[in-house]
Design an enzyme around this catalytic site. Structure first.
Site, short mmCIF file in Angstrom:
data_model
loop_
_atom_site.label_atom_id
_atom_site.label_comp_id
_atom_site.label_asym_id
_atom_site.label_seq_id
_atom_site.Cartn_x
_atom_site.Cartn_y
_atom_site.Cartn_z
N ASP A 143 -26.08 17.62 5.20
CA ASP A 143 -25.43 17.91 3.91
C ASP A 143 -23.95 17.57 4.01
OD1 ASP A 143 -27.74 18.93 2.87
OD2 ASP A 143 -26.98 20.96 2.55
N HIS A 165 -32.82 27.47 10.05
CA HIS A 165 -31.96 27.86 8.93
C HIS A 165 -31.25 29.18 9.25
CE1 HIS A 165 -30.71 28.92 4.92
NE2 HIS A 165 -31.16 27.78 4.44
N GLU A 235 -36.32 20.48 1.01
CA GLU A 235 -36.36 21.40 2.16
C GLU A 235 -37.77 21.99 2.33
OE1 GLU A 235 -32.97 24.19 3.52
OE2 GLU A 235 -34.23 25.46 2.25
#
Ligand code: UD2
Length: 285
Positions: A143, A165, A235
Site C-alpha cells: 500500500d 495483519h 484482501e
C-alpha cells in the site's frame, strides 16, 4: 562469514511462532542473521521490484513513502520502484541511490476506491507477464499510505510471502474477517485458514506473484459477474488464495503496523507503518 554459531538447544525466540506447520518461517526481529542473508543475495545478483499504486488523491503519500523506502527498503541492493498512477506528473522527483530506479506506469483510474484497490491484482498480473518478468526477480507489493520506519530487507524474500495483519495477530479463526458468504469466490469456511493476512504487503518471485494476482483477479471478476463484492475486496481474495496455496514465508506484524494499535511487548520493531489518513479527504477524490 564470521558470526555466532546457531545453537540447536537455544532457539533465538521462544515466545512467538517462528515456523508454521508447513515449514514456512515466520520472520521476526532476532530470528535471522542479516549479514548471511545479504551475502547470499548479493552473490545471486538479483533485483527487487516494489509495486505501489498512487491513484487520484493517493499521490500525496508518495513523497514520504519513497523517501523512507530509500532509507530502509532493501538497502545496498538493486531496486525498481514501479509506481502505478493516473497522474505521472505528480510523482515526486526524488533522487534515488545508485542501482535504484523510479519507474512511473500510467494506468486508468476508477470512480470507487474499492475498485481501485481490487484492480491492483489485475494490473500487477498484467505487468508481471508483460514486463516485470524481464526486469526483476522478486516483487514486493504494498500500500502507498504507509511509511518505512525500520529495516525491511532480503529476509522477507521467498517464493511467495504474506504478512500477518496487525489487527488480527492474536485472533481466533472465527474472528478473522474472511469472506463468509458461500456465493463469493473468496468464501472461507469457519474451520479453515491459518492467519488473517494484510492486503497491503505480499510478494514473491515474479512467477508466483503472477499466479497469485491472476487467480485473485479471476475470482474478483467471477464475483463481479455474480453481482457480489468480497467484504475486504482483494484482501479477502488474497486470504482465500493463501488458504490453499500456503505462503513459503510469513512476515510478522513488524512488517505492517499501525500506531493506533500501541506497542505490545512482543513487537521489537515497527518496520512499515500506516500513515494516518482522513478517509473522506482522500477516497474517491
Ligand atoms: C486495507 C489493506 C489494503 C486493501 C484494502 C481493501 C493493508 C495495510 N491495507 O487498506 O491493502 O486490501 O484494505 O479494502 O493491509 N488506492 C489509490 N487510490 C485510491 C484508493 C486506493 O491509489 O483512491 C491504492 C493505494 O495504494 C492504497 C491501496 O489502494 O494504499 C488500498 O486502499 P486503502 O489504503 O484506502 O485501503 P485500506 O486502508 O482499507
Amino acid at each position: 562469514m564470521v558470526y555466532t554459531k546457531p545453537q540447536l538447544f537455544k532457539p533465538p525466540k521462544s515466545n512467538v511462532l517462528t515456523m508454521t506447520p508447513w515449514f514456512a518461517p515466520v520472520i521476526w526481529e532476532g530470528t535471522y542473521n542479516l549479514d548471511i542473508l545479504n551475502e547470499q543475495f548479493r552473490q545471486s545478483n538479483m533485483v527487487v521490484g516494489l509495486t505501489v499504486f498512487a491513484i487520484k488523491k493517493y499521490v500525496i503519500f508518495l513523497q514520504k513513502f519513497l523517501e523512507t523506502a530509500e532509507t530502509y527498503f532493501m538497502v545496498g541492493h538493486r531496486v525498481k520502484y514501479y509506481i502505478f498512477t493516473d497522474r505521472p506528473e505528480a510523482v515526486p522527483n526524488i533522487t534515488v541511490k545508485a542501482g535504484r530506479e523510479l519507474v512511473p506506469l500510467r494506468v486508468e483510474n476508477y470512480p470507487r476506491w474499492q475498485e481501485i484497490s481490487m484492480r491492483r491484482m489485475e494490473m500487477i498480473s498484467h505487468y508481471s507477464q508483460q514486463r516485470f518478468i524481464h526486469e526483476v526477480d522478486f516483487l514486493v507489493c504494498v500500500d502507498v499510505d504507509m511509511r518505512f520506519s525500520d529495516h525491511v530487507g532480503v529476509e522477507i524474500l521467498s517464493e511467495v510471502f504474506g504478512t500477518i495483519h496487525p489487527g488480527f495477530y492474536a485472533s481466533e479463526r472465527k474472528a478473522f474477517t474472511y469472506e463468509r458468504r458461500p456465493n463469493s469466490e473468496a468464501y472461507i469456511p469457519q474451520d479453515e485458514g491459518d492467519f488473517y493476512y494484510a492486503g497491503g504487503f505480499f510478494g514473491g518471485t515474479v512467477a508466483e506473484v503472477y499466479m497469485l494476482t491472476k487467480k485473485c483477479q479471476e475470482a474478483i471478476m467471477a464475483d463481479k459477474n455474480k453481482g457480489i463484492e468480497a467484504i475486504w475486496q482483494e484482501e479477502s481474495h488474497l486470504n482465500k488464495y493463501f488458504v490453499y496455496h500456503k505462503p513459503t514465508k510469513i512476515l510478522s506484524p513488524e512488517y505492517v503496523w499501525d500506531n493506533n494499535l500501541g506497542s505490545p511487548q512482543f513487537l521489537k520493531k515497527k518496520r512499515f507503518l500506516a500513515v494516518p489518513k482522513n478517509h473522506s479527504a482522500v477516497r474517491n477524490k
